[in-house]
Design a protein around this motif. Structure first.
Motif, PDB file in Angstrom:
ATOM      1  N   HIS A   1       2.617  -3.255  -1.108  1.00 43.44           N
ATOM      2  CA  HIS A   1       1.546  -2.382  -1.579  1.00 43.44           C
ATOM      3  C   HIS A   1       0.182  -3.032  -1.487  1.00 43.44           C
ATOM      4  O   HIS A   1      -0.811  -2.427  -1.874  1.00 43.44           O
TER       5      HIS A   1
ATOM      6  N   ASN B   1      -4.421   0.595  -4.752  1.00 36.84           N
ATOM      7  CA  ASN B   1      -3.229   0.370  -5.578  1.00 36.84           C
ATOM      8  C   ASN B   1      -3.542  -0.493  -6.792  1.00 36.84           C
ATOM      9  O   ASN B   1      -2.965  -0.314  -7.872  1.00 36.84           O
TER      10      ASN B   1
ATOM     11  N   LYS C   1      -5.487   2.983   5.035  1.00 37.44           N
ATOM     12  CA  LYS C   1      -5.304   3.096   6.492  1.00 37.44           C
ATOM     13  C   LYS C   1      -5.802   4.385   7.164  1.00 37.44           C
ATOM     14  O   LYS C   1      -6.926   4.423   7.638  1.00 37.44           O
TER      15      LYS C   1
ATOM     16  N   ASP D   1       2.056   6.058  -3.037  1.00 40.55           N
ATOM     17  CA  ASP D   1       1.249   5.289  -2.096  1.00 40.55           C
ATOM     18  C   ASP D   1       1.334   6.009  -0.743  1.00 40.55           C
ATOM     19  O   ASP D   1       2.369   5.987  -0.082  1.00 40.55           O
TER      20      ASP D   1
HETATM   21  N1  PMP Z   1       0.354   0.198   0.775  1.00 45.89           N
HETATM   22  C1  PMP Z   1       1.153   0.261   1.850  1.00 45.89           C
HETATM   23  C2  PMP Z   1       2.388   1.144   1.802  1.00 45.89           C
HETATM   24  C3  PMP Z   1       0.835  -0.482   2.992  1.00 45.89           C
HETATM   25  O1  PMP Z   1       1.629  -0.394   4.061  1.00 45.89           O
HETATM   26  C4  PMP Z   1      -0.317  -1.298   2.984  1.00 45.89           C
HETATM   27  C5  PMP Z   1      -0.724  -2.115   4.185  1.00 45.89           C
HETATM   28  N2  PMP Z   1       0.251  -2.422   5.074  1.00 45.89           N
HETATM   29  C6  PMP Z   1      -1.104  -1.348   1.837  1.00 45.89           C
HETATM   30  C7  PMP Z   1      -0.745  -0.577   0.756  1.00 45.89           C
HETATM   31  C8  PMP Z   1      -2.317  -2.227   1.761  1.00 45.89           C
HETATM   32  O2  PMP Z   1      -3.388  -1.672   2.466  1.00 45.89           O
HETATM   33  P1  PMP Z   1      -4.612  -2.588   2.923  1.00 45.89           P
HETATM   34  O3  PMP Z   1      -4.087  -3.541   3.955  1.00 45.89           O
HETATM   35  O4  PMP Z   1      -5.587  -1.592   3.462  1.00 45.89           O
HETATM   36  O5  PMP Z   1      -5.125  -3.271   1.748  1.00 45.89           O
END
Ligand code: PMP
Length: 789
Positions: free
Chosen positions: A497, A473, A631, A601
């Motif tokens: 995000h 992001n 994820k 996202d």
């Molecule tokens: N975007 C969304 C919609 C998320 O739910 C998350 C994590 N919960 C992220 C981005 C961030 O991902 P990461 O923890 O792998 O950095």
């Protein structure tokens, strides 16, 4: 007192030729017709074809107990009175007006009887339908209901097929040649004889048929209805539940799990003559014991009388398969399934055993070290944190060997520790791990496969590989500002995000004072349950989207302009809402009209979770400018991806000279490729659709019965369950939601909480989540809500 001989271990049918049988029929019954031999374990059977006078002539073994023969006549005449609509055989009187005659053969006296021929097709050798399974249950239910209160001393006969005699039969287990089968049978007997048999005596008992297998069932040509139940030769007095266990073991459909078949039969029985909870609790072991009994009797006959073993041997595979499948399913799952089939599954939960003192101590010590080494503020899930040591599919196992159904984690999209993914990672790690500044084909293969999954006309054809969702992001944001030349952002209220500085600014989720960075504007959540416009609004999508006009105008007025709208396509942190039709599209149009880009996202909703589509944005009918992934993309291996159009990437590349050391390394990419393989091969997107629909139905059914559930929503394998203190006012009940999640955890089911008021149960399991898991989830949720009051 010496015990009577155990019948049916040895088979001693008399030697009677067809010609002899024909003569007997003429002499005793005055019926003449061709005699066709039929199978009989302990007696010699012939069909005498005499037109309307067709009979089955039975010449019993000389060992047969006279009282048991009388019992059969008595049972049949009782049934004819009690439930004349039951299709069971009827005795044909002899010329002398008797129910049976006696003949002298080979120096022994044998009892001869004639039964009127019953029309219908024998089920043996044919595949039942699911409808037939139910009807088998109903038929036995009617039979047992009609026999309630009936007794005859012949029902005390001692036969090997009576599970009361299991300890005697079990002595012959060493004769089972196959070691693995023998061990399964031994384990079954150990449970049954040790802890089930002693409890059977205390349960409802009566005279039971005790032999409902396909060789004794007549059906209609479509195999949907039972039109005859034959052979009362194994009839005994015993626990009623055995009359369900018998067909549940014997009448199955290839390709349908034995557990599901048994559940259908039970469901049919329950509709007529319901078993009590205590009886259902022992059904699983009784079904297993029947298989054990069949295999042991077969082994005994093989050793003592091979000719008598041959007819049983045809069913050996059936018994072994049943024994294996049921053993693998385990008693807990079986109990849940059976209670569900019996209409009492809603309240079943399997409480976890208590922590052993050593594990409790180890957990306390881990918590103390964690606090010291990772800081005291790093949150731990659940009041009683779980020390997980192993994962497998949809299950997690803790240090004490306790099992949890994972209904929460979407990172292991294809299931915890999926072998294909694990092996792909191991193989690549053992071969090479470098970065994308060298040529390597894997990263190109993965980019090709990912972009091929994008909409055909969206131009989303190039990728950047990074290490997590936040980074994806972060890069997407930088790309968008480079491309648009603007600095302002729209995000959903409550959005999350990621954690880099730029992306944290786009994540009001953790902002407690409601303030966000000056270049960010929050959009009102399009929540038709809790928000300003409900589902009944004529165009709630447009009504909510209008908030984007306000936000865009504000960003323009502040001099930032609108560079992006970043949106989690699953609206997870908004309480897993389903936005109203047209909402996403309408906001996207407004953002584009303002010169901004739409960033989808897909960290939460991508990779088939919606069931209907591979990507979350597809469910909203919108093609984004940039797609970000995290994820699930690596099933737990750190991997993030940005997919966009070539011109957007080119502008960013020119301005930033971006490179990630680990992003796109061959090991991570091998994981990503393996994830795509598994989703495809195991048809997980389809499973998300079908199991998702079923789960949503089950959750919605709970809402009918629990006022604490204010709303249930879902799409594919993503569900939100609103917990409220008052359904009319919709007052969110955060404390109750927390208690429910903790209670479910203590019963081995993991869910989380989410939403602006943290009162929405968040359910988002790995995709190999099947109907039996849905049952566990809803049964446990049901019990957790019930226990609130
Ligand atoms: N975007 C969304 C919609 C998320 O739910 C998350 C994590 N919960 C992220 C981005 C961030 O991902 P990461 O923890 O792998 O950095």
């Amino acid at each position: 007192m010496t015990q009577a001989k155990l019948l049916a271990l040895d088979c001693t049918p008399p030697e009677v030729t067809a010609a002899k049988a024909r003569r007997l029929a003429v002499r005793l019954y005055g019926i003449d017709g061709e005699a066709e031999p039929l199978y009989g374990e302990r007696e010699r059977n012939f069909r005498i074809r005499a037109g309307a006078d067709d009979i089955i002539l039975k010449i019993s073994s000389h060992e047969e107990v006279a009282e048991a023969i009388e019992l059969q006549a008595s049972v049949l005449s009782h049934l004819a009175q009690a439930d004349p609509s039951l299709h069971v055989p009827s005795l044909r009187k002899s010329k002398n007006g008797r129910d049976h005659e006696t003949v002298q053969l080979d120096g022994h006296r044998h009892i001869v009887r004639a039964f009127r021929f019953l029309e219908g097709e024998l089920l043996e050798g044919r595949t039942p339908t699911v409808a037939l399974l139910r009807d088998v249950g109903r038929t036995v239910g009617r039979l047992d209901r009609a026999l309630r209160g009936y007794f005859h001393p012949g029902a005390g006969q001692r036969i090997a097929w009576d599970l009361k005699c299991a300890p005697e039969v079990a002595r012959h287990t060493p004769l089972i040649a196959d070691k693995r089968v023998r061990q399964l049978v031994e384990a079954t007997y150990a449970r049954f004889n040790g802890s089930v048999l002693p409890r059977l005596g205390g349960l409802p008992g009566q005279v039971i048929h005790n032999d409902t297998h396909p060789g004794n069932l007549l059906t209609d040509p479509d195999r949907t209805r039972v039109v005859g139940l034959l052979d009362f030769g194994d009839t005994v007095h015993g626990a009623r539940l055995l009359d369900v266990a018998l067909p549940a073991a014997e009448v199955t459909i290839a390709g349908v799990s034995p557990l599901d078949c048994a559940a259908e039969i039970l469901a049919g029985y329950q509709g007529i003559n319901p078993l009590e909870e205590d009886e259902i609790a022992l059904l699983y072991d009784a079904i297993l014991a029947r298989h054990a009994q069949s295999l042991t009797i077969l082994a005994y006959r093989r050793a003592h009388d091979p000719a008598a073993a041959a007819p049983l041997a045809t069913f050996e595979r059936h018994s072994i398969d049943g024994l294996e499948a049921l053993t693998a399913a385990g008693p807990d799952r079986a109990l849940i399934r059976f209670r569900e089939a019996a209409g009492i599954g809603r309240t079943i939960t399997v409480p976890l055993p208590r922590l052993s003192p050593e594990t409790a101590q180890e957990r306390a010590s881990l918590m103390a070290r964690r606090k010291r080494l990772l800081g005291p503020d790093l949150e731990l899930t659940y009041n009683e944190p779980i020390h997980i040591v192993r994962g497998e599919g949809v299950w997690l196992h803790d240090a004490d060997g306790r099992r949890y159904l994972d209904c929460y984690n979407n990172v292991p999209q294809v299931g915890h520790a999926h072998r294909h993914v694990v092996e792909a990672i191991a193989r690549q790690a053992a071969t090479l791990n470098t970065n994308t500044r060298y040529l390597h084909s894997l990263v190109l293969d993965f980019a090709e496969r990912l972009t091929a999954l994008m909409p055909a006309d969206g131009g989303l054809s190039v990728c950047i590989f990074v290490n997590c969702g936040s980074e994806a992001n972060d890069i997407a944001w930088r790309m968008a500002t480079a491309w648009t030349g603007k600095r302002g952002a729209l995000v959903m209220d409550q959005a999350y995000h990621g954690g880099t500085e730029a992306v944290a600014a786009l994540s009001p989720y953790h902002v407690h004072d409601g303030l966000v960075a000056p270049h960010v504007r929050k959009l009102e959540a399009p929540d038709t349950y809790r928000g300003r416009f409900g589902a009944a609004h004529e165009d709630a999508g447009a009504a909510y989207a209008a908030d984007a006009d306000r936000a865009i105008a504000e960003l323009d007025a502040a001099g930032y302009g609108t560079a992006i709208w970043m949106v989690d396509t699953g609206f997870t942190s908004n309480g897993l809402i389903n936005p109203p039709a047209g909402y996403v599209r309408a906001v996207a149009d407004k953002v584009r009209a303002a010169g901004g880009l739409v960033i989808a996202d897909e960290v939460q909703f991508g990779f088939g979770r919606s069931g209907s589509h591979f990507w979350g944005f597809d469910t909203h009918g919108v093609i984004p400018d940039i797609v970000t992934m995290g994820k699930p993309v690596g099933n737990g291996h750190p991997l993030g991806v940005i997919v966009t159009r070539p011109e957007i990437l080119a502008k960013f590349a020119k301005e930033s000279n971006y490179f990630s050391t680990f992003g796109g390394n061959p090991v991570s990419i091998a994981a990503g490729l393996a994830v795509l393989d598994v989703i495809e091969r195991e048809r997980l997107q389809e499973n998300a659709r079908t199991t998702g629909t079923l789960t949503l139905q089950r959750l919605s059914a709970l809402m009918q019965r629990h006022g604490a559930i204010g709303d249930v929503r879902g799409y594919g394998l993503k569900f939100g369950v609103e917990i409220v203190s008052d359904r009319a006012t919709k007052a969110p009940d955060q404390a109750a939601a927390k208690r429910i999640a903790n209670s479910m955890r203590s019963h081995g089911v993991l869910v989380g909480t989410e939403g602006a008021f943290a009162n929405v149960l968040k359910i988002r399991p790995p995709l190999p989540f099947r109907s039996e898991h849905a049952e566990i989830l809803t049964g446990t949720l049901d019990a957790a809500i019930t226990s609130l009051t």
